[in-house]
Design a protein around this motif. Sequence first.
Motif, mmCIF file in Angstrom:
data_model
loop_
_atom_site.group_PDB
_atom_site.id
_atom_site.type_symbol
_atom_site.label_atom_id
_atom_site.label_comp_id
_atom_site.label_asym_id
_atom_site.label_seq_id
_atom_site.Cartn_x
_atom_site.Cartn_y
_atom_site.Cartn_z
ATOM 1 N N PHE A 234 35.441 42.814 39.820
ATOM 2 C CA PHE A 234 35.678 41.566 39.107
ATOM 3 C C PHE A 234 36.464 41.802 37.818
ATOM 4 O O PHE A 234 36.338 42.848 37.178
ATOM 5 C CB PHE A 234 34.358 40.867 38.768
ATOM 6 C CG PHE A 234 33.509 40.562 39.972
ATOM 7 C CD1 PHE A 234 34.070 39.986 41.110
ATOM 8 C CD2 PHE A 234 32.147 40.853 39.990
ATOM 9 C CE1 PHE A 234 33.294 39.702 42.225
ATOM 10 C CE2 PHE A 234 31.367 40.569 41.096
ATOM 11 C CZ PHE A 234 31.944 39.999 42.224
ATOM 12 N N GLU A 264 33.885 35.092 45.842
ATOM 13 C CA GLU A 264 32.655 35.156 45.053
ATOM 14 C C GLU A 264 32.640 34.057 43.985
ATOM 15 O O GLU A 264 33.642 33.806 43.330
ATOM 16 C CB GLU A 264 32.539 36.530 44.374
ATOM 17 C CG GLU A 264 32.351 37.683 45.348
ATOM 18 C CD GLU A 264 31.010 37.645 46.055
ATOM 19 O OE1 GLU A 264 30.038 37.194 45.437
ATOM 20 O OE2 GLU A 264 30.945 38.061 47.231
ATOM 21 N N GLU A 266 31.902 33.808 40.928
ATOM 22 C CA GLU A 266 31.752 34.421 39.614
ATOM 23 C C GLU A 266 32.558 33.615 38.604
ATOM 24 O O GLU A 266 33.714 33.264 38.866
ATOM 25 C CB GLU A 266 32.274 35.864 39.642
ATOM 26 C CG GLU A 266 31.377 36.845 40.353
ATOM 27 C CD GLU A 266 30.229 37.313 39.469
ATOM 28 O OE1 GLU A 266 30.415 37.405 38.243
ATOM 29 O OE2 GLU A 266 29.145 37.577 40.022
ATOM 30 N N GLU A 267 31.971 33.327 37.428
ATOM 31 C CA GLU A 267 32.691 32.538 36.426
ATOM 32 C C GLU A 267 33.979 33.224 36.001
ATOM 33 O O GLU A 267 34.995 32.577 35.801
ATOM 34 C CB GLU A 267 31.796 32.288 35.203
ATOM 35 C CG GLU A 267 30.887 31.088 35.365
ATOM 36 C CD GLU A 267 30.417 30.556 34.016
ATOM 37 O OE1 GLU A 267 30.444 31.315 33.036
ATOM 38 O OE2 GLU A 267 30.038 29.370 33.962
ATOM 39 N N GLU A 269 35.834 35.094 37.757
ATOM 40 C CA GLU A 269 36.843 34.970 38.817
ATOM 41 C C GLU A 269 37.393 33.549 38.885
ATOM 42 O O GLU A 269 38.555 33.345 39.242
ATOM 43 C CB GLU A 269 36.263 35.395 40.172
ATOM 44 C CG GLU A 269 35.970 36.883 40.270
ATOM 45 C CD GLU A 269 37.173 37.744 39.896
ATOM 46 O OE1 GLU A 269 38.308 37.417 40.287
ATOM 47 O OE2 GLU A 269 36.979 38.752 39.190
#
Length: 687
Positions: A234, A264, A266-267, A269
């Motif tokens: 990430f 994913e 993920e913030e 990302e």
Amino acid sequence: MMIEKRPALLLNHFLKVKHTTMNQMMVATQLTKRQISYDLEKVNQWLKEKELPPIQYKGIHTIEVPELVLEYFRKQHTNLKERDFILTEEERLSVIYLYLFIRTEPISSIHLIQLLQVSKNTVISDVKRANEFNRPFLVEICYTRQKGYHLKGTEFDKRVLVMHCLSKLIHVPYFERLINHLLPEKNGHILYERLQETLNQMEKHNNLHFVEERLQQFAYFLIFYYYRLQELKFAKFHLDEMTLLKKDPMWSVASQLSEQLPFEEEESELCYITIQLLGLSLGRSSTKENGQDLLFKLCEQLVFDFESKACIVFEKKDDVVQTLYQHLRPAYFRMKYRIPIDNPLLNQIKSEHKELYTIVKEILHPIGLLLGITIPEEEIGFITIHFGALLEKPKQALPKKKKAIVVCPSGISSSLMVKHQLESLFSEISVEKTLSLQEFKENRCDRYDLVFSTVKLDSKLPCFYVKPIMTPIEKNNLVTEVYQYLFGVQYHDISLKELIQTIGKFAHIYDENGLKQALSQMTFHKKVEVIRGRQPVLQDLLQDETIQVIKELSDWEEAVKVVANPLLMKGIIEPSYITAMIENIKTLGAYVVIGPEVAIPHARPETGVNQVGMSFLKLHQPVNFLNDEKYPVRLLFCIAAVDNTTHLKALSQLTRLLSDKNNIELLKQVDSMEEIVGLFKQYSEVG
């Protein structure tokens, strides 16, 4: 049987133009007749392996691609499972990096030998060269027994380099096969089509407008990005930056993309996808939104600065600002987050539009400092052709024009350039629309008569291949091809060899090579002059009779009248032009003051310009423009432009001269006419 890069590029060019001549091929590829013949032999050998007819070129005038070959490529869209290409040294460096980026197991020399089909020594040499290339990106290829070959650097930097490698490779003819060769499942084309479709749907659903050519690169990047996320790699963002990106409307689009694709949640990302989409999406044209947008205000300033530096005035300034904003907004995010962009036209832009490039580079410099970004040459080049397209003056409209459309996936600037070039070349054709490739596929185009496209196109309408920037000979070939279709005009391309043979029948030739060169140059110059008109250099305009040195004058209005007087005496301008310059300054402000104690008064050509001209006035004591002490001026250059382009060569030379503070000080100090003329001569470039 494999096909090398140069023969592959030649075949790719043939598939675009479909029929051409050897002379036209020599101009288009910058290869000799012998090199083209050699490459055609390789192409024909490859076609023979495919049981396809060869491309005939010996003893004939027009070289045409057989219909069976065209049909093969239409149906086949290239067999993605087949490795039938040979990588160049430069391509191998990018391929090694992309391969290591998506590795899921330790990679040894054996893996790279099989991947590249080269020796172990070549692999070692390639890795060393790749690291030299990668150094500016802060990424290194390392090797240990436990990990094998692997990448060292931040995740963000590694992704920047992936995009850079893709931007370099995307133009090779076998790009799709190459990507397929790199991926573990060998399903690159399927993944690409799925991603492309998803992005197209999101574009429509969110009322966005992506730059199609860059969207293609982004879709391929997402394939590599997907494999990277599977390894839980990430990117990291500062908390303040994440907070800012969450407020951007593009954040919700990034969330939608993440939901539709197996990425994913993920913030960090989502932040990453947001900035990528911002770099793809053209600026919205809503005035309400733009009113609070710093970039929009900077576009207004850029247009103002361009008018001042280029000594022109746009008739529809609001439209110019809007189109520039659409281009500059994604460019800003590309530059801020180091999203690379390839500009295959860069060298041609710097050559064909050298004067404009100089002006644009100068006005962008303070913007880069203000925003804290580095503006790469590729972006300067695109903005140059953006302004260049706006300066092109189309021919006067004639009745009963043929209706045409332009298909160009490269964005607003390139589309504008193509449109204006076509309107300048063909008074009988009206360019109704510029479309992206996707828009062309979705629109009914039966009401149009012909299509001009910068990419290969399957169309029922007559389609002509064009470039965003064309050389004089390419323009000539296009005119010939279009006129032959429209009016049945037959054309015979007379080679220099045929011309020399004809001359030799009636005269003795003392220097054949010299005559060939002279005839070639004469042909080029004539075509350039018909299209553009001659562009004088600085020393042509600033001579003894247009230069004055005076101790002092009563005020700025008197200074404008005095600097313009030599042009008035020579009949270059009318008295109305002087009046217009003074009125412009009173109305628009001291926009003509371009630097410390330097001003360039000018007005529109139609206010009283008979021919291009320039004059210079040096004052020992400054005058305050608009009687404001903030604008003292001692050096005045009066510009008389007949159109938007003829004066640009001399003006760009003057811009380079004035960009050096030492030259400004020198002009203030010297009174000798010989020294002043000598300085102007020094910055003049004939040619």
